[in-house]
Design an enzyme around this catalytic site. Structure first.
Site, PDB file in Angstrom:
ATOM      1  N   LYS A 126      -9.558   1.980  13.995  1.00 43.37           N
ATOM      2  CA  LYS A 126      -8.639   2.993  13.467  1.00 43.37           C
ATOM      3  C   LYS A 126      -8.942   4.295  14.174  1.00 43.37           C
ATOM      4  O   LYS A 126     -10.055   4.497  14.656  1.00 43.37           O
ATOM      5  CB  LYS A 126      -8.861   3.160  11.953  1.00 43.37           C
ATOM      6  CG  LYS A 126      -7.727   3.847  11.230  1.00 43.37           C
ATOM      7  CD  LYS A 126      -6.585   2.905  10.916  1.00 43.37           C
ATOM      8  CE  LYS A 126      -5.375   3.643  10.407  1.00 43.37           C
ATOM      9  NZ  LYS A 126      -4.312   2.722   9.940  1.00 43.37           N
ATOM     10  N   ASP A 166       0.604   5.188  12.243  1.00 50.22           N
ATOM     11  CA  ASP A 166       0.162   5.291  10.847  1.00 50.22           C
ATOM     12  C   ASP A 166       0.792   6.590  10.343  1.00 50.22           C
ATOM     13  O   ASP A 166       1.762   7.087  10.949  1.00 50.22           O
ATOM     14  CB  ASP A 166      -1.384   5.320  10.756  1.00 50.22           C
ATOM     15  CG  ASP A 166      -1.905   5.163   9.323  1.00 50.22           C
ATOM     16  OD1 ASP A 166      -1.909   4.038   8.824  1.00 50.22           O
ATOM     17  OD2 ASP A 166      -2.270   6.174   8.685  1.00 50.22           O
TER      18      ASP A 166
HETATM   19  P1  NDP Z   1       4.642   7.909   7.262  1.00 53.89           P
HETATM   20  O1  NDP Z   1       4.025   9.080   7.927  1.00 53.89           O
HETATM   21  O2  NDP Z   1       5.844   7.271   7.845  1.00 53.89           O
HETATM   22  O3  NDP Z   1       4.993   8.281   5.741  1.00 53.89           O
HETATM   23  C1  NDP Z   1       4.010   8.723   4.860  1.00 53.89           C
HETATM   24  C2  NDP Z   1       4.685   9.123   3.564  1.00 53.89           C
HETATM   25  O4  NDP Z   1       3.689   9.388   2.584  1.00 53.89           O
HETATM   26  C3  NDP Z   1       5.508  10.371   3.683  1.00 53.89           C
HETATM   27  O5  NDP Z   1       6.553  10.295   2.741  1.00 53.89           O
HETATM   28  C4  NDP Z   1       4.504  11.469   3.300  1.00 53.89           C
HETATM   29  O6  NDP Z   1       5.096  12.648   2.798  1.00 53.89           O
HETATM   30  C5  NDP Z   1       3.728  10.771   2.221  1.00 53.89           C
HETATM   31  N1  NDP Z   1       2.354  11.284   2.174  1.00 53.89           N
HETATM   32  C6  NDP Z   1       1.443  11.280   3.173  1.00 53.89           C
HETATM   33  N2  NDP Z   1       0.301  11.873   2.787  1.00 53.89           N
HETATM   34  C7  NDP Z   1       0.507  12.248   1.509  1.00 53.89           C
HETATM   35  C8  NDP Z   1      -0.291  12.895   0.542  1.00 53.89           C
HETATM   36  N3  NDP Z   1      -1.550  13.271   0.826  1.00 53.89           N
HETATM   37  N4  NDP Z   1       0.257  13.097  -0.678  1.00 53.89           N
HETATM   38  C9  NDP Z   1       1.522  12.714  -0.960  1.00 53.89           C
HETATM   39  N5  NDP Z   1       2.328  12.103  -0.091  1.00 53.89           N
HETATM   40  C10 NDP Z   1       1.823  11.870   1.111  1.00 53.89           C
HETATM   41  O7  NDP Z   1       3.451   6.840   7.092  1.00 53.89           O
HETATM   42  P2  NDP Z   1       3.541   5.286   6.837  1.00 53.89           P
HETATM   43  O8  NDP Z   1       4.714   4.962   5.999  1.00 53.89           O
HETATM   44  O9  NDP Z   1       3.374   4.606   8.138  1.00 53.89           O
HETATM   45  O10 NDP Z   1       2.202   5.018   6.025  1.00 53.89           O
HETATM   46  C11 NDP Z   1       2.125   5.097   4.597  1.00 53.89           C
HETATM   47  C12 NDP Z   1       0.885   4.360   4.119  1.00 53.89           C
HETATM   48  O11 NDP Z   1       0.964   2.981   4.544  1.00 53.89           O
HETATM   49  C13 NDP Z   1      -0.459   4.865   4.660  1.00 53.89           C
HETATM   50  O12 NDP Z   1      -1.457   4.652   3.690  1.00 53.89           O
HETATM   51  C14 NDP Z   1      -0.717   3.947   5.851  1.00 53.89           C
HETATM   52  O13 NDP Z   1      -2.091   3.875   6.184  1.00 53.89           O
HETATM   53  C15 NDP Z   1      -0.211   2.630   5.280  1.00 53.89           C
HETATM   54  N6  NDP Z   1       0.121   1.601   6.260  1.00 53.89           N
HETATM   55  C16 NDP Z   1       1.060   1.816   7.221  1.00 53.89           C
HETATM   56  C17 NDP Z   1       1.369   0.806   8.120  1.00 53.89           C
HETATM   57  C18 NDP Z   1       2.478   0.958   9.112  1.00 53.89           C
HETATM   58  O14 NDP Z   1       2.832  -0.061   9.735  1.00 53.89           O
HETATM   59  N7  NDP Z   1       3.071   2.130   9.285  1.00 53.89           N
HETATM   60  C19 NDP Z   1       0.639  -0.467   8.116  1.00 53.89           C
HETATM   61  C20 NDP Z   1      -0.268  -0.626   6.994  1.00 53.89           C
HETATM   62  C21 NDP Z   1      -0.523   0.401   6.136  1.00 53.89           C
HETATM   63  P3  NDP Z   1       5.382  13.927   3.770  1.00 53.89           P
HETATM   64  O15 NDP Z   1       6.648  13.604   4.487  1.00 53.89           O
HETATM   65  O16 NDP Z   1       5.481  15.089   2.846  1.00 53.89           O
HETATM   66  O17 NDP Z   1       4.180  14.016   4.681  1.00 53.89           O
END
Ligand code: NDP
Length: 453
Positions: A126, A166
């Site tokens: 990571k 991510d």
């Molecule tokens: P994105 O950046 O596309 O989206 C993240 C979302 O979560 C946004 O809506 C963001 O809001 C919100 N968010 C992020 N940090 C916070 C916080 N501290 N408090 C509240 N809301 C928050 O990321 P992903 O969708 O790719 O990832 C989401 C989760 O899924 C993570 O935990 C990631 O590790 C996990 N994941 C992702 C994978 C992938 O293929 N993308 C694979 C496996 C796991 P805002 O727009 O305000 O930042």
């Protein structure tokens, strides 16, 4: 907890007392491994628990870049190359101001077991940076990504380490990083997954984590004679994982009613349908706006502001039957879990990494609801990344249907392996223990076979 597990946890805690997220992740996995250690003294003799919690290599480096006002900025870049016993390091890059070594070590550690569960030949890694892409122009993001890759490229390779996206790293950032990697290495290999469709990306990769998480929920329900059809579902986040989770829930005739970002959440009791989802995607991915704007367009919805510092998140108090946390780590605490249970949620499938804190997990297990832990439920993303690597190596391209079918099959297998491992170690129905045990055994046996490295 077995004596050896206890002893190993104390050693790891003493070594990194200031890495709470990492210690939380290790504790959660090791709690499940007591019966395995009791049955297999060879792991104890090989000090497997201490070895597997220590990254093979950790890189930390300066990332200097200039903003649009020509001011010099400095961020910190990381790559944790955790374990390559079963394949090249594989895991995403996260760009978020909260990124530090503790967070990346927790994510890299989880990734080892998740990747093992997929059945694909990929190790765990990571990386990321404390850079915040929010509010930055495309040019600023490009200069930052190029500077980061100017250092990182020498540590990557199709058979060494293949990063992906991510939080904060989507198609735009992957493009800039892959481009710089290709230029510096003077090679076109599949280093980086989540690439665009015209330059080596796999169909279904963007959808894979969200779709896979819903497939996993469906498998848990099916095993209990139920289905997702007609269930009201809570989804948090509004990024890649959340939006494709909502999309697949709609395909399966469930009713998603919430979405969120770091400013708060929307609750749409009429359901987020395909038209509303398209608006949400445009709002977050293209306009890079805030989730409250959803309510100005769709009057059926209500916005509730949150800061992340509240004792509980009111999103998890909305009445529903299923929950798909898809934003970030520790977004469901004990109070939230108790609200979920009180309001009728009986299935939780984790799209985000470690979204439920230990108290929340303890409540799910006590209530015996269907709980799909992240390392199993969200493994579809990295599984399709491995399929992207396979297609790149063979210079071929599978159809959408082909990749989706493989993804579905992989999620069914993960479900079965977790269920079987849980049953074998006397924890029937406990997918959390099942995932930890099944993920661990394959990596530990590979490490044993390869000697003391
Ligand atoms: P994105 O950046 O596309 O989206 C993240 C979302 O979560 C946004 O809506 C963001 O809001 C919100 N968010 C992020 N940090 C916070 C916080 N501290 N408090 C509240 N809301 C928050 O990321 P992903 O969708 O790719 O990832 C989401 C989760 O899924 C993570 O935990 C990631 O590790 C996990 N994941 C992702 C994978 C992938 O293929 N993308 C694979 C496996 C796991 P805002 O727009 O305000 O930042």
């Amino acid at each position: 907890m077995s004596t050896y597990v206890h002893e190993a946890l104390n050693t790891i805690k003493a070594r990194d007392p200031h890495q709470p997220e990492f210690l939380q992740a290790v504790h959660e996995v090791y709690e499940s491994l007591g019966p395995v250690m009791d049955k297999h003294p060879e792991y104890r003799e090989a000090r497997m628990l201490e070895r597997i919690a220590e990254p093979e290599r950790t890189l930390m480096f300066r990332v200097p870049w200039t903003d649009d006002k020509n001011q010099v900025r400095v961020n910190r870049g990381f790559r944790v190359q955790f374990n390559s016993a079963i394949g090249p390091y594989k895991g995403g890059m996260r760009f978020h101001p909260s990124v530090n070594l503790s967070i990346l070590k927790f994510l890299g550690f989880e990734q080892i077991f998740k990747n093992s569960l997929t059945g694909q030949p990929i190790g765990g890694g990571k990386g990321g940076s404390d850079f915040d892409p929010k509010g930055r122009s495309d040019n600023e993001v490009m200069r930052f990504c190029q500077s980061l890759m100017a250092e990182l490229f020498r540590h990557l390779g199709a058979d060494t380490d293949v990063p992906a996206g991510d939080i904060g790293v989507g198609a735009r950032e992957v493009g800039y990083m892959f481009g710089m990697y290709r230029k510096l290495s003077n090679e076109w290999t599949g280093v980086y997954t989540g690439k665009g469709l015209t330059w080596g990306g796999s169909l279904i990769r963007p959808e894979a984590t969200g779709y896979g998480c819903v497939y996993f929920a469906e498998e848990m329900l099916k095993a209990n004679g139920k289905s997702l059809e007609g269930l009201t579902c809570l989804v948090s986040g509004s990024g890649n994982v959340a939006t494709f989770t909502i999309e697949k829930l709609l395909h399966l005739k469930a009713k998603p009613v919430t979405a969120s970002d770091s400013s708060g959440f929307i609750h749409d009791p009429d359901g987020i349908n395909a038209e509303k989802l398209a608006f949400l995607r445009e709002l977050k991915e293209v306009k890079r706006g805030r989730i409250s704007e959803y309510t100005t367009k769709f009057k059926s919805a209500k916005f509730t502001a949150t800061t992340g510092k509240e004792s509980h998140n009111p999103l998890w108090s909305v009445k529903a039957q299923a929950a798909f946390p898809s934003a970030t780590q520790n977004e469901i605490n004990g109070q939230d879990a108790s609200n979920l249970l009180k309001n009728g949620v009986f299935v939780v499938s984790e799209g985000a990494n470690m979204p439920s804190d230990p108290e929340a997990i303890a409540q799910y297990l006590k209530a015996k609801i269907l709980y799909g832990p992240a390392k199993a439920a969200n493994a579809g993303g990295v599984a399709v990344s491995a399929l992207e690597m396979a297609q790149n190596s063979q210079r071929i391209r599978w159809t959408r249907e082909e990749v989706d079918k493989r993804l579905h099959g992989i999620m069914e297998n993960i479900h079965k392996n977790c269920a079987d491992a849980a049953a074998k170690y006397s924890k029937p129905g406990n997918y959390a223990d099942g995932a930890n045990i099944a993920g661990f055994l394959k990596v530990a046996d590979s490490m044993l076979a390869q000697g003391l490295l």
